[in-house]
Design an enzyme around this catalytic site. Structure first.
Site, PDB file in Angstrom:
ATOM      1  CG  ASP A  79     -15.628  34.577   0.106  1.00  0.00           C
ATOM      2  OD1 ASP A  79     -14.423  34.314   0.210  1.00  0.00           O
ATOM      3  OD2 ASP A  79     -16.383  34.075  -0.753  1.00  0.00           O
TER       4      ASP A  79
ATOM      5  CD  GLU B  62     -16.634  46.214   4.105  1.00  0.00           C
ATOM      6  OE1 GLU B  62     -17.783  45.965   3.698  1.00  0.00           O
ATOM      7  OE2 GLU B  62     -16.416  46.892   5.121  1.00  0.00           O
TER       8      GLU B  62
ATOM      9  CB  SER C 112     -20.069  34.036   4.396  1.00  0.00           C
ATOM     10  OG  SER C 112     -18.722  34.162   4.012  1.00  0.00           O
TER      11      SER C 112
ATOM     12  NE  ARG D  39      17.143  43.430 -14.401  1.00  0.00           N
ATOM     13  CZ  ARG D  39      18.231  43.122 -13.698  1.00  0.00           C
ATOM     14  NH1 ARG D  39      19.046  44.072 -13.261  1.00  0.00           N
ATOM     15  NH2 ARG D  39      18.490  41.872 -13.397  1.00  0.00           N
TER      16      ARG D  39
ATOM     17  CB  THR E 187     -16.929  38.350  11.491  1.00  0.00           C
ATOM     18  OG1 THR E 187     -17.149  39.073  10.297  1.00  0.00           O
ATOM     19  CG2 THR E 187     -16.456  36.943  11.150  1.00  0.00           C
TER      20      THR E 187
HETATM   21  C1  LIG Z   1      -7.947  40.967   8.498  1.00  0.00           C
HETATM   22  C2  LIG Z   1      -9.413  40.835   8.665  1.00  0.00           C
HETATM   23  C3  LIG Z   1     -10.156  41.898   9.149  1.00  0.00           C
HETATM   24  C4  LIG Z   1     -11.520  41.765   9.383  1.00  0.00           C
HETATM   25  N1  LIG Z   1     -12.213  42.796   9.965  1.00  0.00           N
HETATM   26  C5  LIG Z   1     -13.474  42.587  10.361  1.00  0.00           C
HETATM   27  C6  LIG Z   1     -14.158  43.568  11.145  1.00  0.00           C
HETATM   28  O1  LIG Z   1     -13.609  44.624  11.468  1.00  0.00           O
HETATM   29  N2  LIG Z   1     -15.432  43.309  11.537  1.00  0.00           N
HETATM   30  C7  LIG Z   1     -16.061  42.151  11.188  1.00  0.00           C
HETATM   31  O2  LIG Z   1     -17.215  41.980  11.583  1.00  0.00           O
HETATM   32  N3  LIG Z   1     -15.454  41.208  10.447  1.00  0.00           N
HETATM   33  C8  LIG Z   1     -14.176  41.381  10.047  1.00  0.00           C
HETATM   34  N4  LIG Z   1     -13.523  40.421   9.317  1.00  0.00           N
HETATM   35  C9  LIG Z   1     -14.221  39.183   8.987  1.00  0.00           C
HETATM   36  C10 LIG Z   1     -14.525  39.028   7.514  1.00  0.00           C
HETATM   37  O3  LIG Z   1     -15.551  39.886   7.128  1.00  0.00           O
HETATM   38  C11 LIG Z   1     -14.837  37.540   7.287  1.00  0.00           C
HETATM   39  O4  LIG Z   1     -13.611  36.873   7.366  1.00  0.00           O
HETATM   40  C12 LIG Z   1     -15.542  37.285   5.982  1.00  0.00           C
HETATM   41  O5  LIG Z   1     -16.849  37.765   6.004  1.00  0.00           O
HETATM   42  C13 LIG Z   1     -15.571  35.784   5.654  1.00  0.00           C
HETATM   43  O6  LIG Z   1     -16.047  35.027   6.717  1.00  0.00           O
HETATM   44  P1  LIG Z   1     -15.220  33.764   7.214  1.00  0.00           P
HETATM   45  O7  LIG Z   1     -13.822  34.184   7.447  1.00  0.00           O
HETATM   46  O8  LIG Z   1     -15.945  33.147   8.324  1.00  0.00           O
HETATM   47  O9  LIG Z   1     -15.197  32.781   5.963  1.00  0.00           O
HETATM   48  P2  LIG Z   1     -16.327  31.720   5.569  1.00  0.00           P
HETATM   49  O10 LIG Z   1     -17.646  32.379   5.476  1.00  0.00           O
HETATM   50  O11 LIG Z   1     -16.203  30.528   6.421  1.00  0.00           O
HETATM   51  O12 LIG Z   1     -15.831  31.367   4.100  1.00  0.00           O
HETATM   52  C14 LIG Z   1     -14.721  30.463   3.871  1.00  0.00           C
HETATM   53  C15 LIG Z   1     -14.748  30.032   2.404  1.00  0.00           C
HETATM   54  O13 LIG Z   1     -15.972  29.357   2.160  1.00  0.00           O
HETATM   55  C16 LIG Z   1     -16.640  29.883   1.039  1.00  0.00           C
HETATM   56  N5  LIG Z   1     -18.100  29.910   1.274  1.00  0.00           N
HETATM   57  C17 LIG Z   1     -18.768  30.481   2.297  1.00  0.00           C
HETATM   58  N6  LIG Z   1     -20.091  30.339   2.146  1.00  0.00           N
HETATM   59  C18 LIG Z   1     -20.271  29.664   0.996  1.00  0.00           C
HETATM   60  C19 LIG Z   1     -21.408  29.227   0.265  1.00  0.00           C
HETATM   61  N7  LIG Z   1     -22.660  29.478   0.665  1.00  0.00           N
HETATM   62  N8  LIG Z   1     -21.193  28.582  -0.898  1.00  0.00           N
HETATM   63  C20 LIG Z   1     -19.950  28.333  -1.337  1.00  0.00           C
HETATM   64  N9  LIG Z   1     -18.853  28.740  -0.713  1.00  0.00           N
HETATM   65  C21 LIG Z   1     -18.996  29.393   0.434  1.00  0.00           C
HETATM   66  C22 LIG Z   1     -16.120  31.293   0.870  1.00  0.00           C
HETATM   67  O14 LIG Z   1     -16.111  31.643  -0.510  1.00  0.00           O
HETATM   68  C23 LIG Z   1     -14.699  31.203   1.426  1.00  0.00           C
HETATM   69  O15 LIG Z   1     -13.798  30.903   0.411  1.00  0.00           O
HETATM   70  C24 LIG Z   1     -12.165  40.546   9.058  1.00  0.00           C
HETATM   71  C25 LIG Z   1     -11.423  39.480   8.532  1.00  0.00           C
HETATM   72  C26 LIG Z   1     -10.066  39.608   8.356  1.00  0.00           C
HETATM   73  C27 LIG Z   1      -9.296  38.427   7.858  1.00  0.00           C
END
Ligand SMILES: Cc1cc2nc3c(=O)[nH]c(=O)nc-3n(C[C@H](O)[C@H](O)[C@H](O)COP(=O)(O)OP(=O)(O)OC[C@H]3O[C@@H](n4cnc5c(N)ncnc54)[C@H](O)[C@@H]3O)c2cc1C
Length: 646
Positions: free
Chosen positions: A427, A425, A147, A312, A141
């Site tokens: 969204d 893993e 995503s 309870r 990421t």
């Molecule tokens: C605690 C934590 C640990 C993590 N660990 C790792 C790790 O070890 N290695 C790693 O590589 N990543 C890691 N991640 C990243 C994680 O995999 C991403 O946060 C996740 O894939 C979502 O990406 P984003 O946060 O950019 O959200 P976004 O992709 O920006 O999504 C934000 C929102 O937009 C919506 N959305 C996105 N695309 C679309 C679409 N096409 N249509 C409609 N809605 C959409 C989603 O449903 C979501 O609600 C971690 C994240 C967290 C919070």
């Protein structure tokens, strides 16, 4: 015939749930009990001390061989993929920072080396990695792209003079973000980057990049701590930037693509899109594991809430001498028992998924279609299971009143630590789009080649009849119409409500109707000359609802099948009540849709609600046994105040 109340043999129920991995689960439970003190540590220790304690616990578990069953025997594992998932599910009864750190180290980092690398990577790293001597992270990421992994900005450019790759972060938004293990402990990162060879971009590939030695960050690498998080504060999530860091040619994980010393790129998969999705597909274990962990967390919450409600008392209701037990109130049963039923259903659905995952990854099942179906099933189960965990934990917390809010009673950590399961893993909404793609294209041979707009074009390229045929929706629609009456007069409203054939017919009808109508809408949009992206966006909520309907049907299927295979006896009766409750509350949850589509009359809808209340009353005497059957060690419930209340 009068209803005969079954009694539950709790150890037999636990054995049924543990299945073929009872020994693996028992061993993990012993370790969890040994490290039970960790459950309170997050509230009491400085963050870095807690993180180090979590790391030490992970290393202790690694030493005893419980974290990497999937690694081949010659590198210290057992080559048993199913056992790894079962161990992970059981570890989720304990501290979830430990669980997630295990997931990062052995599932993500280890999974990248094992599944994207080849023998020389395995020889060089797998044994150290499995034993915890080499700690790593999985850097996919970026701040700018989560995503949409295909659009990441990090580059890996081949320099044929030195036979090295140059890893570079071109701008702030291309910094790796949220990376578990990065802020403090990882020495190596599996870095996903756009691969440039001879000036040409070959798409996203993964390379192993050293980032830290003897606790010091290496030159050219910049790491920042992500700071305090909503939960999982025992995991050191960080951001990473690379400034022209050089790694040898062999750092490329080259199972699907190679670069020769002279700089010639070759791959067994010609199409870049297909290559990308194939690579990602090999990393499905993380999703299988996180969904399973969500189910375990829901079990912990239910075990506490149900047992508390059985002790309870509040208000006089049926007696003036004694206040009523919470669990004897209809509303309390209505709040907890459907969640209990869904948890059992998801448990059995997870059993099916784990076993298919094991078949595919052990090589027993090599058909490409099975592989795609596995990816889709893993995505769908993960989405439903983690949403279910979030909902269940909140409801159980409320069901325990103020005591549920006190941190030592477990819910604080459970709620905060599992919240992000719906996001990492994959969204959940994005995952359900993957499920829909499989349904709409029936896992066509072009499946991996299709992005979401490709999918729209694919569906639009077929004749309407072909779409419906392709989406599997054609077979049952007509026959189901007869089986599912719509009017008020033609049906004894209560009849057949407890028949699994009725439940499955309803859910199949919804699934197939939704898939067929989504396909028609996509096709119509394109035929009217609307841009594929716009067409997709307009139909997207429908696409996701169809995927969800499909996965909900799979879950009901799994429970019905498992129940049917049980020997007659009290356990079968008890699980039958749960199976009926699960299916009927699933139908009730979407009764608006069934009524809109003429599959449910208002009288029958009311009959379903009555039946659900009746099932809840029947389950009341069994509820404590049903949560005890999960086999969660007492130490992991860590809610003494709630469980000894009198
Ligand atoms: C605690 C934590 C640990 C993590 N660990 C790792 C790790 O070890 N290695 C790693 O590589 N990543 C890691 N991640 C990243 C994680 O995999 C991403 O946060 C996740 O894939 C979502 O990406 P984003 O946060 O950019 O959200 P976004 O992709 O920006 O999504 C934000 C929102 O937009 C919506 N959305 C996105 N695309 C679309 C679409 N096409 N249509 C409609 N809605 C959409 C989603 O449903 C979501 O609600 C971690 C994240 C967290 C919070």
């Amino acid at each position: 015939m009068a209803y005969e109340q079954p009694t539950i043999d709790v150890p037999a129920l636990t054995a049924l749930l543990d299945g073929p991995y009872a020994d693996v689960r028992a061993r993990v439970c012993e370790s969890l009990v040994e490290h039970a003190d960790l459950l309170g540590a997050a509230d009491e220790m400085p963050r870095d001390d807690y993180r180090d304690l979590v790391r030490d616990t992970v290393l202790a578990l690694a030493k005893s061989g419980q974290t990497a069953y999937h690694v081949p025997e010659e590198y210290g594992g057992r080559g048993d993929f199913g056992a790894t998932v079962a161990a992970f599910e059981t570890t989720a009864y304990g501290d979830l920072s430990v669980l997630v750190k295990i997931g990062v180290q052995f599932g993500l980092f280890g999974g990248a080396v094992q599944n994207l690398g080849t023998k020389h990577h395995h020889d060089a790293y797998l044994a150290d990695l499995a034993a915890g001597r080499l700690l790593g992270c999985f850097a996919m990421t970026e701040t700018g792209h989560g995503s949409n992994v295909q659009a990441i900005g990090t580059t890996a450019t081949y320099d044929d003079h030195t036979q090295e790759f140059v890893i570079h972060t071109p701008d702030e938004a291309s910094g790796k973000d949220y990376i578990g293990n990065a802020a403090r402990h990882a020495e190596m990162a599996a870095v996903f980057a756009q691969l440039y060879v001879g000036g040409e971009n070959r798409g996203v590939h993964c390379l192993l990049v050293p980032i830290r030695r003897d606790d010091a960050v290496l030159p050219g690498v910049r790491i920042e701590d992500c700071g305090h998080k909503m939960g999982l504060n025992g995991v050191d999530n960080g951001r990473i930037w690379f400034d022209e860091v050089r790694v040898p040619r062999e750092a490329l994980l080259d199972r699907f693509a190679e670069v020769s010393p002279a700089g010639v790129y070759s791959s067994s998969i010609e199409n870049p899109n297909r290559r990308f999705f194939t690579m990602l597909g090999t990393l499905v274990m993380g999703r299988v594991c996180v969904g399973g962990a969500g189910i375990s967390a829901a079990k912990v919450a239910l075990a506490i809430a149900v047992r508390y409600a059985d002790r309870r008392r509040q208000f006089n209701a049926t007696s003036q001498d004694q206040e009523e037990l919470l669990l004897d109130y209809g509303m309390h049963q209505r709040r907890l028992f459907p969640l209990l039923a869904h948890t059992y259903a998801l448990h059995f659905a997870q059993d099916v998924l784990r076993s298919r995952f094991d078949d595919v990854f052990s090589g027993r099942e090599t058909d490409e279609r099975d592989q795609r179906a596995l990816e889709s099933r893993a995505a769908g189960t993960k989405a439903l299971a983690t949403w279910h965990a979030t909902e269940t934990i909140q409801e159980c917390r409320e069901a325990c009143g103020g005591a549920g809010y006190i941190s030592r009673n477990r819910f604080t950590a459970l709620k905060a630590d599992t919240d992000v399961f719906t996001t990492f893993e994959g969204d959940n909404h994005v995952l359900l789009q993957l499920v829909a793609k499989g349904l709409l294209t029936d896992y066509s041979s072009d499946f991996e080649d299709l992005d979401q707009f490709g999918m729209v074009r694919f569906v639009a390229g077929m004749a309407v009849d072909q779409v419906v045929e392709r989406t599997m929706a054609h077979k049952l629609l007509e026959s189901l119409r007869d089986l599912l009456p719509g009017g008020d007069d033609d049906w004894d409203q209560q009849a057949g409500l407890l028949d699994p054939a009725y439940h499955l017919a309803m859910l199949r009808f919804r699934e197939e109707h939704m898939i067929a109508t989504v396909a028609r809408r996509l096709k119509r949009g394109i035929d009217e000359g609307v841009e594929p992206g716009e067409v997709f966006s307009r139909v997207q909520d429908h696409v996701i609802a169809a995927a969800r309907a499909h996965v909900e049907r799979l879950v009901v299927d799994a429970f019905v099948e498992r129940h049917a295979a049980l020997e007659d006896g009290p356990l079968k009766v008890a699980l039958g009540l749960l199976s009926d409750l699960h299916a009927l509350t699933t139908i009730e949850g979407d009764r608006g849709w069934f009524m809109e589509h003429g599959r449910l009359s208002s009288a029958r809808s009311k009959a379903i609600t009555r039946e659900i209340s009746d099932l809840c009353r029947k389950l009341r005497p069994l509820a404590v046994d049903l949560v005890d059957g999960f086999g969660i060690p007492e130490e992991m419930l860590r809610a003494d105040e709630l469980l000894t209340w009198s």
